[in-house]
Design an enzyme around this catalytic site. Structure first.
Site, PDB file in Angstrom:
ATOM      1  N   LYS A  13       0.831  -1.216   0.000  1.00  0.00           N
ATOM      2  CA  LYS A  13       0.000   0.000   0.000  1.00  0.00           C
ATOM      3  C   LYS A  13       0.865   1.267   0.000  1.00  0.00           C
ATOM      4  CE  LYS A  13      -2.361  -0.882   3.826  1.00  0.00           C
ATOM      5  NZ  LYS A  13      -1.790  -2.174   4.220  1.00  0.00           N
ATOM      6  N   ARG A  88      -9.357   0.940   8.842  1.00  0.00           N
ATOM      7  CA  ARG A  88      -8.964  -0.456   9.028  1.00  0.00           C
ATOM      8  C   ARG A  88     -10.008  -1.234   9.819  1.00  0.00           C
ATOM      9  NH1 ARG A  88      -2.882   0.579   8.787  1.00  0.00           N
ATOM     10  NH2 ARG A  88      -1.929  -1.454   8.594  1.00  0.00           N
ATOM     11  N   ARG A 122      11.325  -6.232   4.660  1.00  0.00           N
ATOM     12  CA  ARG A 122      11.179  -4.775   4.469  1.00  0.00           C
ATOM     13  C   ARG A 122      12.145  -4.003   5.367  1.00  0.00           C
ATOM     14  NH1 ARG A 122       5.294  -2.248   4.723  1.00  0.00           N
ATOM     15  NH2 ARG A 122       5.276  -3.017   6.869  1.00  0.00           N
ATOM     16  N   ARG A 155      11.256  -2.380  11.044  1.00  0.00           N
ATOM     17  CA  ARG A 155      10.224  -2.017  12.013  1.00  0.00           C
ATOM     18  C   ARG A 155      10.028  -3.154  13.013  1.00  0.00           C
ATOM     19  NH1 ARG A 155       5.261  -0.059   8.213  1.00  0.00           N
ATOM     20  NH2 ARG A 155       4.157  -1.165   9.847  1.00  0.00           N
ATOM     21  N   ARG A 166      -0.509  -9.169  13.167  1.00  0.00           N
ATOM     22  CA  ARG A 166      -1.054  -8.161  12.249  1.00  0.00           C
ATOM     23  C   ARG A 166      -1.948  -8.802  11.184  1.00  0.00           C
ATOM     24  NH1 ARG A 166       4.054  -5.389  10.059  1.00  0.00           N
ATOM     25  NH2 ARG A 166       2.674  -3.915   9.004  1.00  0.00           N
TER      26      ARG A 166
HETATM   27  P1  AMP Z   1       1.094   0.484   8.722  1.00  0.00           P
HETATM   28  O1  AMP Z   1       2.338   1.273   8.550  1.00  0.00           O
HETATM   29  O2  AMP Z   1      -0.056   1.015   7.919  1.00  0.00           O
HETATM   30  O3  AMP Z   1       1.296  -0.995   8.544  1.00  0.00           O
HETATM   31  O4  AMP Z   1       0.656   0.693  10.257  1.00  0.00           O
HETATM   32  C1  AMP Z   1       1.514   0.317  11.317  1.00  0.00           C
HETATM   33  C2  AMP Z   1       0.719   0.132  12.586  1.00  0.00           C
HETATM   34  O5  AMP Z   1       0.085   1.392  12.946  1.00  0.00           O
HETATM   35  C3  AMP Z   1      -0.437  -0.864  12.500  1.00  0.00           C
HETATM   36  O6  AMP Z   1      -0.013  -2.197  12.674  1.00  0.00           O
HETATM   37  C4  AMP Z   1      -1.311  -0.372  13.654  1.00  0.00           C
HETATM   38  O7  AMP Z   1      -0.768  -0.723  14.917  1.00  0.00           O
HETATM   39  C5  AMP Z   1      -1.177   1.144  13.521  1.00  0.00           C
HETATM   40  N1  AMP Z   1      -2.216   1.666  12.605  1.00  0.00           N
HETATM   41  C6  AMP Z   1      -2.027   2.273  11.398  1.00  0.00           C
HETATM   42  N2  AMP Z   1      -3.195   2.630  10.858  1.00  0.00           N
HETATM   43  C7  AMP Z   1      -4.163   2.238  11.722  1.00  0.00           C
HETATM   44  C8  AMP Z   1      -5.575   2.301  11.727  1.00  0.00           C
HETATM   45  N3  AMP Z   1      -6.265   2.834  10.704  1.00  0.00           N
HETATM   46  N4  AMP Z   1      -6.235   1.795  12.806  1.00  0.00           N
HETATM   47  C9  AMP Z   1      -5.571   1.273  13.846  1.00  0.00           C
HETATM   48  N5  AMP Z   1      -4.241   1.151  13.898  1.00  0.00           N
HETATM   49  C10 AMP Z   1      -3.535   1.626  12.848  1.00  0.00           C
END
Ligand code: AMP
Length: 217
Positions: A13, A88, A122, A155, A166
């Site tokens: 994404k 999400r 990653r 990360r 996740r």
């Molecule tokens: P990402 O970089 O999009 O994979 O997001 C990393 C982490 O941030 C996720 O695993 C969640 O812990 C948190 N996170 C990001 N976006 C959301 C969301 N819309 N709702 C809840 N947690 C989020």
């Protein structure tokens, strides 16, 4: 135009959104990036979010919705935006619908084993946030960002235990959004099993086609 990018963690994404915004002049809004920035700055929002992020869990809706509401109220979004990583959950999607109208939802899909390989390899730049992959998008010099020369890191939530959590969170809480947005007639699916380095252009073309067809509606 206002676009949502949906898809499991690791499906690409962030990578695809970075390319799309340059092509169509939209603003990239990534809730994950905003949370990571808050963690880095040590704000109270960052401290609250971190415990969930490190465990591979979703940050609670009330925190995330409040944060996105503030972001969407800023005045740099006249041309529109791509939301990457939000919503999400169904309550987040309902909150978003009460804030603004979305033109298209692009659902990027890939097989589970491919997703796990992508997440575990990653690497991110500590300074500019650019995304690399040890095999699929390797930097010219191992461990160093091609763009700003800073150190690359993994990360915490790209480590094996967090990846499993996740993907489980995605299946339980995010996958229902596919039905939610299909029923609203907004969902367009794009498959992205091939890696970005060799097939990224083709996948970008498919995403652009989906955006164009939404624009014509
Ligand atoms: P990402 O970089 O999009 O994979 O997001 C990393 C982490 O941030 C996720 O695993 C969640 O812990 C948190 N996170 C990001 N976006 C959301 C969301 N819309 N709702 C809840 N947690 C989020």
């Amino acid at each position: 135009m206002k676009i949502v990018i949906l898809g499991a963690p690791g499906v690409g994404k962030g990578t695809y959104t970075s390319v799309l915004i340059k092509k169509i002049g939209l603003v990239h809004i990534s809730t994950g990036d905003i949370f990571r920035e808050q963690v880095k700055k040590g704000t109270s929002l960052g401290t609250k979010a971190r415990q969930f992020m490190d465990a591979g869990k979703l940050v609670p809706d009330e925190i995330t919705i409040g944060m996105i509401k503030e972001r969407l109220a800023q005045d740099d979004l006249h041309n529109g935006f791509i939301l990457d990583g939000f919503p999400r959950t169904v309550p987040q999607a309902e909150a978003l619908a009460s804030m603004t109208d979305i033109d298209a939802v692009l659902n990027i899909v890939a097989d589970r084993d491919i997703i796990i390989q992508r997440l575990s390899g990653r690497r991110l730049c500590r300074k500019c946030g650019h995304i690399f992959h040890v095999q699929n998008i390797p930097p010219k010099v191992e461990g160093i960002c091609d763009y700003c020369g800073s150190e690359l890191y993994q990360r915490d939530d790209d480590k094996p235990e967090a990846i499993t959590k996740r993907l489980q969170e995605y299946e339980e809480k995010t996958a229902p959004l596919i039905v939610y947005y299909t029923q609203k007639g907004l969902l367009r699916e794009v498959t992205a099993n091939e890696d970005f380095k060799t097939h990224g252009d083709k996948i970008i073309r498919k995403l652009m086609k989906a955006i164009e067809s939404a624009r014509r509606m």
